[in-house]
Scaffold this motif. Structure first.
Motif, PDB file in Angstrom:
ATOM      1  N   GLU A 453       0.815  -1.190   0.027  1.00 14.41           N
ATOM      2  CA  GLU A 453      -0.016  -0.215  -0.060  1.00 14.41           C
ATOM      3  C   GLU A 453       0.930   1.211   0.014  1.00 14.41           C
ATOM      4  OE1 GLU A 453      -3.550   2.192   2.642  1.00 14.41           O
ATOM      5  OE2 GLU A 453      -2.564   0.045   3.142  1.00 14.41           O
ATOM      6  N   GLN A 454       1.912   1.072   0.698  1.00 17.02           N
ATOM      7  CA  GLN A 454       2.835   2.222   0.691  1.00 17.02           C
ATOM      8  C   GLN A 454       3.392   2.726  -0.709  1.00 17.02           C
ATOM      9  OE1 GLN A 454       6.699   2.337   2.537  1.00 17.02           O
ATOM     10  NE2 GLN A 454       6.272   3.913   3.817  1.00 17.02           N
ATOM     11  N   ILE A 455       3.839   1.566  -1.369  1.00 14.68           N
ATOM     12  CA  ILE A 455       4.433   1.832  -2.713  1.00 14.68           C
ATOM     13  C   ILE A 455       3.336   2.275  -3.673  1.00 14.68           C
ATOM     14  CG2 ILE A 455       5.202   0.672  -4.439  1.00 14.68           C
ATOM     15  CD1 ILE A 455       7.285   0.689  -2.738  1.00 14.68           C
ATOM     16  N   MET A 456       2.178   1.615  -3.587  1.00 16.66           N
ATOM     17  CA  MET A 456       1.033   2.379  -4.475  1.00 16.66           C
ATOM     18  C   MET A 456       0.596   3.700  -4.050  1.00 16.66           C
ATOM     19  SD  MET A 456       0.546  -0.169  -6.283  1.00 16.66           S
ATOM     20  CE  MET A 456      -1.048   0.475  -7.173  1.00 16.66           C
ATOM     21  N   ASP A 457       0.725   4.189  -2.923  1.00 16.33           N
ATOM     22  CA  ASP A 457       0.566   5.538  -2.406  1.00 16.33           C
ATOM     23  C   ASP A 457       1.673   6.559  -3.136  1.00 16.33           C
ATOM     24  OD1 ASP A 457      -1.935   4.632  -1.283  1.00 16.33           O
ATOM     25  OD2 ASP A 457      -0.994   4.831   0.744  1.00 16.33           O
ATOM     26  N   SER A 458       2.826   5.969  -3.309  1.00 14.16           N
ATOM     27  CA  SER A 458       3.960   6.731  -3.806  1.00 14.16           C
ATOM     28  C   SER A 458       4.184   6.640  -5.432  1.00 14.16           C
ATOM     29  CB  SER A 458       5.318   6.207  -3.187  1.00 14.16           C
ATOM     30  OG  SER A 458       5.623   4.896  -3.629  1.00 14.16           O
ATOM     31  N   ARG A 459       3.080   6.020  -6.002  1.00 13.89           N
ATOM     32  CA  ARG A 459       3.205   5.920  -7.286  1.00 13.89           C
ATOM     33  C   ARG A 459       3.293   7.159  -8.072  1.00 13.89           C
ATOM     34  NH1 ARG A 459      -0.405   1.508 -10.364  1.00 13.89           N
ATOM     35  NH2 ARG A 459       1.017   1.639 -12.410  1.00 13.89           N
ATOM     36  N   ASP A 460       2.722   8.411  -7.616  1.00 12.91           N
ATOM     37  CA  ASP A 460       2.696   9.599  -8.294  1.00 12.91           C
ATOM     38  C   ASP A 460       4.205  10.281  -8.437  1.00 12.91           C
ATOM     39  OD1 ASP A 460      -0.144   9.189  -8.991  1.00 12.91           O
ATOM     40  OD2 ASP A 460      -0.569  10.665  -7.373  1.00 12.91           O
ATOM     41  N   PHE A 461       4.900   9.646  -7.355  1.00 13.50           N
ATOM     42  CA  PHE A 461       6.269  10.184  -7.275  1.00 13.50           C
ATOM     43  C   PHE A 461       7.237   9.816  -8.268  1.00 13.50           C
ATOM     44  CE2 PHE A 461       4.249  10.995  -3.127  1.00 13.50           C
ATOM     45  CZ  PHE A 461       4.322  12.442  -3.009  1.00 13.50           C
ATOM     46  N   PHE A 462       6.858   8.728  -8.965  1.00 15.69           N
ATOM     47  CA  PHE A 462       7.902   8.253 -10.039  1.00 15.69           C
ATOM     48  C   PHE A 462       7.383   8.765 -11.234  1.00 15.69           C
ATOM     49  CE2 PHE A 462       7.149   5.200  -6.792  1.00 15.69           C
ATOM     50  CZ  PHE A 462       8.784   4.813  -6.296  1.00 15.69           C
ATOM     51  N   ASP A 463       8.522   8.944 -12.163  1.00 15.06           N
ATOM     52  CA  ASP A 463       8.508   9.600 -13.227  1.00 15.06           C
ATOM     53  C   ASP A 463       7.878   8.709 -14.426  1.00 15.06           C
ATOM     54  OD1 ASP A 463       9.199  12.227 -12.641  1.00 15.06           O
ATOM     55  OD2 ASP A 463      11.163  11.515 -12.732  1.00 15.06           O
ATOM     56  N   THR A 464       8.332   7.442 -14.515  1.00 15.19           N
ATOM     57  CA  THR A 464       7.902   6.405 -15.325  1.00 15.19           C
ATOM     58  C   THR A 464       7.263   5.331 -14.540  1.00 15.19           C
ATOM     59  OG1 THR A 464      10.151   5.307 -15.345  1.00 15.19           O
ATOM     60  CG2 THR A 464       9.881   7.236 -16.927  1.00 15.19           C
ATOM     61  N   GLU A 465       6.622   4.343 -15.504  1.00 14.56           N
ATOM     62  CA  GLU A 465       6.040   3.157 -14.949  1.00 14.56           C
ATOM     63  C   GLU A 465       7.241   2.333 -14.523  1.00 14.56           C
ATOM     64  OE1 GLU A 465       2.683   2.084 -14.078  1.00 14.56           O
ATOM     65  OE2 GLU A 465       2.625   3.989 -14.121  1.00 14.56           O
ATOM     66  N   GLY A 466       8.425   2.406 -15.541  1.00 12.36           N
ATOM     67  CA  GLY A 466       9.417   1.574 -15.026  1.00 12.36           C
ATOM     68  C   GLY A 466       9.968   1.796 -13.819  1.00 12.36           C
ATOM     69  N   GLU A 467      10.199   3.120 -13.256  1.00 16.17           N
ATOM     70  CA  GLU A 467      10.613   3.258 -12.056  1.00 16.17           C
ATOM     71  C   GLU A 467       9.729   2.843 -11.082  1.00 16.17           C
ATOM     72  OE1 GLU A 467      13.065   7.274 -13.082  1.00 16.17           O
ATOM     73  OE2 GLU A 467      10.894   7.457 -13.149  1.00 16.17           O
ATOM     74  N   PHE A 468       8.516   3.033 -11.020  1.00 15.99           N
ATOM     75  CA  PHE A 468       7.708   2.533 -10.250  1.00 15.99           C
ATOM     76  C   PHE A 468       7.691   0.918  -9.934  1.00 15.99           C
ATOM     77  CE2 PHE A 468       3.432   0.576  -9.490  1.00 15.99           C
ATOM     78  CZ  PHE A 468       3.395   0.900  -8.016  1.00 15.99           C
ATOM     79  N   ASP A 469       7.841   0.337 -11.080  1.00 17.21           N
ATOM     80  CA  ASP A 469       7.847  -1.277 -11.302  1.00 17.21           C
ATOM     81  C   ASP A 469       9.186  -1.433 -10.531  1.00 17.21           C
ATOM     82  OD1 ASP A 469       7.270  -3.819 -12.503  1.00 17.21           O
ATOM     83  OD2 ASP A 469       9.220  -3.521 -13.363  1.00 17.21           O
ATOM     84  N   GLN A 470      10.332  -0.901 -10.616  1.00 12.54           N
ATOM     85  CA  GLN A 470      11.409  -1.167 -10.157  1.00 12.54           C
ATOM     86  C   GLN A 470      11.485  -1.146  -8.514  1.00 12.54           C
ATOM     87  OE1 GLN A 470      13.780  -2.791 -11.406  1.00 12.54           O
ATOM     88  NE2 GLN A 470      15.121  -3.072  -9.726  1.00 12.54           N
TER      89      GLN A 470
END
Length: 748
Positions: A453-470
């Motif tokens: 949940e914490q990772i999902m809540d921070s999704r907007d702070f990643f510039d790309t889906e790849g950075e979020f995926d990592q």
């Protein structure tokens, strides 16, 4: 979603209380109860006064006034709802829950009851139920208070949804002070949510508009004053604060802001600051009833002025008057934080193993235990206590085993703000320092939803889906790492190995996984030695060595792989003799091993690939037929792919290495849905390698894993395939290219 105008709100706001009031009168006649001691006009006047306390932030007096009126008119839901807001100002979530329960007991769908219950959940940091409750309240009866709270809770969960709701309100609703205030606050958040600093100007302009339209609302002055203070524009700050104090001389919130400005700015000479603050405190006492929030605000200011005696005196009065109250609990927490602050100071002055630091660790431990034994208002800050205890005990030598295990258990039960510690590093430390390894693994499993949940809540702070995926992969890898290590420490080496190897497959860039795997391989070598299998011993120790070496570059900071590798060298060689030479040649030894493995990974039955005609980002077409006679490297990636993003800097180096080489063609094929996404990513990172845009070719070619790289010889046959990230891409890709070049050169 309903966005009815204020006209309908007024009908609801005035008509329902009169109905309730009439019903109360009828009930009194029917059951013989005494008639109320107030008129309908007096009741409406009381509600207006509670709203006045809200706009002036004078919650000290507002709670006392509301308490009196709720006792007189207990069946009026709107009155209770407005009183509940005064309790929010006192941060009394339990009492807000009680008001909600009283409203909803006989009328489960009452909008004021839903509003109060939603606010109680919001104060408790339970956003999801708050959203549902306040939405239902708003749709049942669109009050200004409901709109304000709905915007507030939505912004905590999904900023864009909150913004959409704001824009969906009609013009009259947008003009309510409660809504205009939230517009200014959302605009302030937009600076960060949308990464656009110009929203700060929009927020400032909205607050200025708020002040002009609603000059009797104190927030217009205090918010603009706070901004002036932050910019040290004290010539603006002074008149704004004077206006706020004229409106609300009895608000501890306004007074605290005034005291800080007088004390911490250059507005006054140093010798005049304390007298000015105490004069403002005296004016506050005259204007406000003596209450715990007021005492606490003054105590906090005295502590800022380093007058511990006056602060302690006020805090003692808070505790004496009600030892189980919210503000008494805040006093207890301040005492605990004071002990921890002292520890931080000593660590700056002394070594971590100094007598001073060791003694203060025990003081912090005792302060936590004392705090936990107090009659606390709620469990809200127990998580803070347990995380403080965890760090203190973890720094002790030796670590007290049972106390430490209890601290981690307490963390798991109460600390939700730092899931990476609560369900990551703390259970890992529990595994290393207590006999409760499998219990620690259970703690991690139970915490998986919170971590994700914490990772999902921070999704907007990643510039790309790849950075979020990592980031997601890193978290999942960490979960498997801790569970795998727990198996190992519990004597289940094979289960541990399989789980750790799964962690490594998810994310290769973890020094902890590499270290733990190395430890497992060493343990398996020991077991093989006990069976007399010398060949297996060598194989396992070689794997351990490889794992430690790979862990060297996994991350910065203190790295356990280095010490483990040195210990392994000493064990295998019987002494440390020659270790410096060994470490000096480590990189070359690693290169040789990796190169051998890579060249051995050649495709057994090489075949050709699906031809293509794909467009570059600039629109120029590239035909695979033009690659004949060249060594081609076809790299499939996407900005949404975490592992792809990780290796892009190395891929840029590789591309530059062969950019001017007429015999080699390096081509990347992105299957992102939008060229804008690709161009934005390349521009932000200063990458300039050529990118072809997928038109469905990836699917036709049978690529189903990312990143995937084909190494094609001059005849068009795929000789090497690399799936996943490379440890050192530039180096390892070039080995494959040069191997294909050498074969062509040496062939007759």
């Amino acid at each position: 979603m309903s966005t009815r105008s204020r006209r309908s709100v007024l009908k609801v706001g005035l008509f329902l209380p009169l109905v309730v009031f009439a019903g109360a009168l009828l009930g009194a006649c029917g059951d013989g109860a005494a008639p109320p001691d107030y008129t309908a006009e007096e009741l409406e006047s009381a509600k207006a006064e509670l709203r006045d306390h809200a706009r002036l932030r004078t919650f000290e007096a507002g709670k006392l006034f509301g308490e009196e009126w709720v006792a007189r008119a207990p069946d009026d839901a709107e009155l209770r709802g407005l009183y509940a807001y005064q309790l929010v100002g006192w941060r009394l979530s339990k009492e807000v829950h009680e008001q909600a329960a009283a409203i909803l007991a006989n009328d489960p769908g009452n909008p004021w009851g839903l509003y109060a219950k939603g606010y109680a959940h919001y104060v408790d940091n339970e956003v999801t139920p708050a959203i549902e409750l306040v939405r239902d309240a708003w749709e049942a009866a669109p009050q200004p208070e409901f709109a304000s709270l709905y915007l507030r809770v939505l912004s905590r969960d999904d900023f864009e949804v909150a913004w959409e709701f704001l824009e969906g309100l009609d013009e009259e609703a947008r003009g309510w002070p409660e809504v205009l205030r939230m517009q200014a606050e959302l605009e302030s958040q937009a600076r960060y949510r949308r990464q656009d600093p110009t929203w700060a100007d929009s927020s400032r302009a909205t607050w200025a508009e708020f002040k002009e339209q609603f000059p009797d609302h104190v927030l217009g002055y205090t918010r603009l004053a706070n901004e002036a203070y932050q910019a040290r524009r004290m010539d603006e700050w002074t008149p704004l604060m004077e206006s706020a104090l004229e409106l609300a001389p009895g608000s501890s919130e306004v007074r605290s802001q005034h005291w800080r400005g007088l004390w911490m700015s250059e507005l006054l000479p140093r010798e005049e600051r304390r007298p000015a603050v105490e004069a403002s405190m005296a004016a506050f006492r005259e204007a406000s009833p003596e209450t715990p929030p007021g005492r606490y605000a003054m105590a906090s200011m005295y502590r800022n002025m380093e007058d511990e005696e006056r602060a302690a005196e006020l805090e003692a009065r808070i505790v004496e008057s009600d030892p189980g109250s919210y503000y008494a609990s805040m006093v207890y927490l301040a005492e605990l934080q004071g002990a921890n602050d002292k520890l931080s100071e000593l660590r700056e002055e002394h070594d971590s193993d100094s007598p001073e630091v060791r003694a203060q660790l025990e003081v912090v431990r005792d302060a936590v235990y004392e705090y936990l034994e107090r009659p606390l208002y709620s469990d809200t800050y127990k998580g803070t206590a347990y995380i403080t205890l965890y760090f203190a005990l973890n720094a002790m030598d030796p670590i007290p085993v049972e106390d430490f295990a209890d601290a981690v258990r307490g963390l798991a039960a109460h600390e939700t703000l730092n899931p990476r510690i609560t369900f990551g590093s703390a259970p890992l430390a529990m595994i290393d320092n207590t006999p409760y390894a499998l219990e620690a693994a259970d703690i991690v499993r139970e915490g998986v939803p919170a971590m994700l949940e914490q990772i999902m809540d921070s999704r907007d702070f990643f510039d790309t889906e790849g950075e979020f995926d990592q980031a997601l992969r890193s978290s999942l890898s960490g979960i498997y790492d801790v569970i795998g290590w727990a198996y190992v420490k519990a004597g289940r080496a094979e289960d541990g190995r399989h789980t750790l190897e799964r962690a490594l497959a998810i994310s290769e860039n973890s020094r902890d996984v590499r270290y733990h795997l190395g430890q497992v391989y060493e343990q398996l070598a020991t077991e093989a030695e006990e069976r007399g299998n010398a060949e297996a011993v060598t194989e396992w120790l070689d794997q351990a060595e490889d794992s430690y070496i790979a862990g060297f570059g996994a991350s910065r900071g203190t790295n356990p792989n280095e010490a483990a590798l040195e210990a392994l060298y000493e064990s295998r060689n019987g002494s440390r003799e020659g270790i410096e030479e060994y470490l000096a040649t480590l990189d070359e030894r690693d290169r040789i091993r990796r190169r051998d493995r890579i060249l051995e990974s050649r495709v057994e039955a090489a075949g050709t690939y699906e031809p293509f005609q794909l467009a570059r980002l600039d629109g120029e077409m590239v035909d695979s037929a033009d690659l004949e006679g060249k060594i081609a490297v076809l790299h499939f990636w996407g900005t949404w792919c975490g592992p792809c993003i990780v290796e892009m800097p190395e891929y840029q180096k590789f591309d530059e290495r062969y950019r001017e080489d007429a015999e080699v063609a390096v081509i990347s094929i992105s299957n992102d849905r939008s060229t804008d996404v690709i161009e934005e990513y390349l521009g932000k990172n200063s990458f300039d390698f050529a990118v072809l845009v997928d038109d469905g070719y990836v699917e036709r070619a049978g690529v189903n894993a990312w990143p995937t790289t084909w190494f094609v010889d001059r005849e068009g046959y795929v000789q090497f395939v690399k799936i996943g990230t490379a440890l050192k891409l530039d180096e390892e890709f070039s080995w494959r290219v040069e191997a294909l070049r050498e074969e062509t050169t040496s062939s007759p």
